[in-house]
Design an enzyme around this catalytic site. Structure first.
Site, PDB file in Angstrom:
ATOM      1  N   GLU A   1       0.744  -1.182  -0.065  1.00 33.61           N
ATOM      2  CA  GLU A   1       0.140  -0.200   0.071  1.00 33.61           C
ATOM      3  C   GLU A   1       0.979   1.178  -0.141  1.00 33.61           C
ATOM      4  O   GLU A   1       2.062   1.250  -0.014  1.00 33.61           O
ATOM      5  CB  GLU A   1      -1.025  -0.240   1.149  1.00 33.61           C
ATOM      6  CG  GLU A   1      -1.686  -1.396   0.982  1.00 33.61           C
ATOM      7  CD  GLU A   1      -2.820  -1.288   2.115  1.00 33.61           C
ATOM      8  OE1 GLU A   1      -2.731  -0.568   3.185  1.00 33.61           O
ATOM      9  OE2 GLU A   1      -3.961  -2.294   2.025  1.00 33.61           O
TER      10      GLU A   1
ATOM     11  N   CYS B   1      -1.846  -4.849  -5.684  1.00 35.73           N
ATOM     12  CA  CYS B   1      -2.361  -5.958  -5.087  1.00 35.73           C
ATOM     13  C   CYS B   1      -1.233  -7.026  -5.095  1.00 35.73           C
ATOM     14  O   CYS B   1      -0.486  -6.952  -5.915  1.00 35.73           O
ATOM     15  CB  CYS B   1      -3.628  -6.515  -6.042  1.00 35.73           C
ATOM     16  SG  CYS B   1      -5.058  -5.566  -5.885  1.00 35.73           S
TER      17      CYS B   1
ATOM     18  N   GLU C   1      -1.702 -10.082  -6.244  1.00 32.08           N
ATOM     19  CA  GLU C   1      -1.617 -10.840  -7.529  1.00 32.08           C
ATOM     20  C   GLU C   1      -0.868 -10.313  -8.460  1.00 32.08           C
ATOM     21  O   GLU C   1       0.162 -11.003  -9.107  1.00 32.08           O
ATOM     22  CB  GLU C   1      -3.098 -11.088  -7.891  1.00 32.08           C
ATOM     23  CG  GLU C   1      -3.868 -11.771  -7.064  1.00 32.08           C
ATOM     24  CD  GLU C   1      -4.698 -10.669  -6.015  1.00 32.08           C
ATOM     25  OE1 GLU C   1      -4.003 -10.074  -5.645  1.00 32.08           O
ATOM     26  OE2 GLU C   1      -5.774 -11.213  -5.876  1.00 32.08           O
TER      27      GLU C   1
ATOM     28  N   CYS D   1      -9.359  -9.284  -7.256  1.00 30.09           N
ATOM     29  CA  CYS D   1     -10.195  -8.062  -7.879  1.00 30.09           C
ATOM     30  C   CYS D   1     -10.189  -8.002  -9.402  1.00 30.09           C
ATOM     31  O   CYS D   1      -9.409  -8.789 -10.017  1.00 30.09           O
ATOM     32  CB  CYS D   1      -9.487  -6.807  -7.223  1.00 30.09           C
ATOM     33  SG  CYS D   1      -8.174  -6.184  -7.887  1.00 30.09           S
TER      34      CYS D   1
ATOM     35  N   CYS E   1      -6.981  -7.366 -11.129  1.00 29.50           N
ATOM     36  CA  CYS E   1      -5.976  -8.311 -10.920  1.00 29.50           C
ATOM     37  C   CYS E   1      -6.521  -9.771 -12.015  1.00 29.50           C
ATOM     38  O   CYS E   1      -5.595 -10.506 -12.732  1.00 29.50           O
ATOM     39  CB  CYS E   1      -5.927  -9.176  -9.809  1.00 29.50           C
ATOM     40  SG  CYS E   1      -4.856  -8.078  -8.697  1.00 29.50           S
TER      41      CYS E   1
HETATM   42  N1  THU Z   1      -5.901  -6.457  -2.539  1.00 29.54           N
HETATM   43  C1  THU Z   1      -5.080  -7.418  -2.891  1.00 29.54           C
HETATM   44  O1  THU Z   1      -3.813  -7.516  -2.904  1.00 29.54           O
HETATM   45  N2  THU Z   1      -5.539  -8.254  -3.982  1.00 29.54           N
HETATM   46  C2  THU Z   1      -6.811  -8.075  -4.475  1.00 29.54           C
HETATM   47  O2  THU Z   1      -7.257  -9.043  -5.297  1.00 29.54           O
HETATM   48  C3  THU Z   1      -7.842  -7.175  -3.822  1.00 29.54           C
HETATM   49  C4  THU Z   1      -7.288  -6.494  -2.816  1.00 29.54           C
HETATM   50  C5  THU Z   1      -5.221  -5.632  -1.339  1.00 29.54           C
HETATM   51  C6  THU Z   1      -5.274  -4.038  -1.823  1.00 29.54           C
HETATM   52  C7  THU Z   1      -5.297  -3.482  -0.763  1.00 29.54           C
HETATM   53  O3  THU Z   1      -3.944  -3.297  -0.144  1.00 29.54           O
HETATM   54  C8  THU Z   1      -6.122  -4.266   0.405  1.00 29.54           C
HETATM   55  O4  THU Z   1      -6.101  -5.599  -0.287  1.00 29.54           O
HETATM   56  C9  THU Z   1      -7.382  -3.915   0.593  1.00 29.54           C
HETATM   57  O5  THU Z   1      -8.324  -3.646  -0.323  1.00 29.54           O
END
Ligand code: THU
Length: 131
Positions: free
Chosen positions: A48, A57, A59, A91, A94
């Protein structure tokens, strides 16, 4: 298709990667583990940023590591794990990244009832492509 042991192994690596998540804002840790057809494996966690929209993300982090190693195709499977969620699905962004590297990728997730597996075509039908 992976064996149950293979899937458990990929999920274990994904869960380990989640432990390294840099998620001070959402506190939501995610880890991913990508398996390629040649057997190579890459992991990633979410990263983040204070400028929230720049967050990466897990992935895409894992797939970017594979690209850095010269893997542009042959993504066989991706396992995703979060200690903060049941069934941590990729998501939308991804999903589009996954289909970029294979139209036949398998998505592996788990919940309290066990391991679940989906095709990328199930999770992202009618994906965008330039054909
Ligand atoms: N996040 C992922 O790492 N992968 C996903 O497919 C969805 C969300 C992360 C992004 C963010 O740091 C946290 O999850 C909350 O949304």
């Amino acid at each position: 298709m992976q064996t149950e042991e293979d899937k458990a192994h990929l999920l274990k690596l994904a869960c380990e990667a989640a432990q390294n998540a840099y998620a001070p804002y959402s506190k939501f840790q995610v880890g991913a583990c990508v398996l390629y057809e040649d057997g190579s494996i890459y992991t990633g966690c979410n990263v983040e940023n204070a400028s929230y929209g720049l967050s990466l993300c897990a992935e895409r982090n894992a797939m970017a590591s594979a690209v850095a190693d010269g893997k542009y195709s042959g993504l066989a499977a991706i396992a995703i794990c979060s200690p903060d969620a049941q069934l941590c699905f990729p998501c939308g962004a991804c999903r589009q990244w996954i289909v970029e590297f294979s139209k036949n990728a398998r998505i592996i997730v788990q919940d309290k009832d066990g391991v679940k597996e989906f095709s990328i075509q199930e999770l992202l039908p009618y994906s965008f492509n330039l054909d």
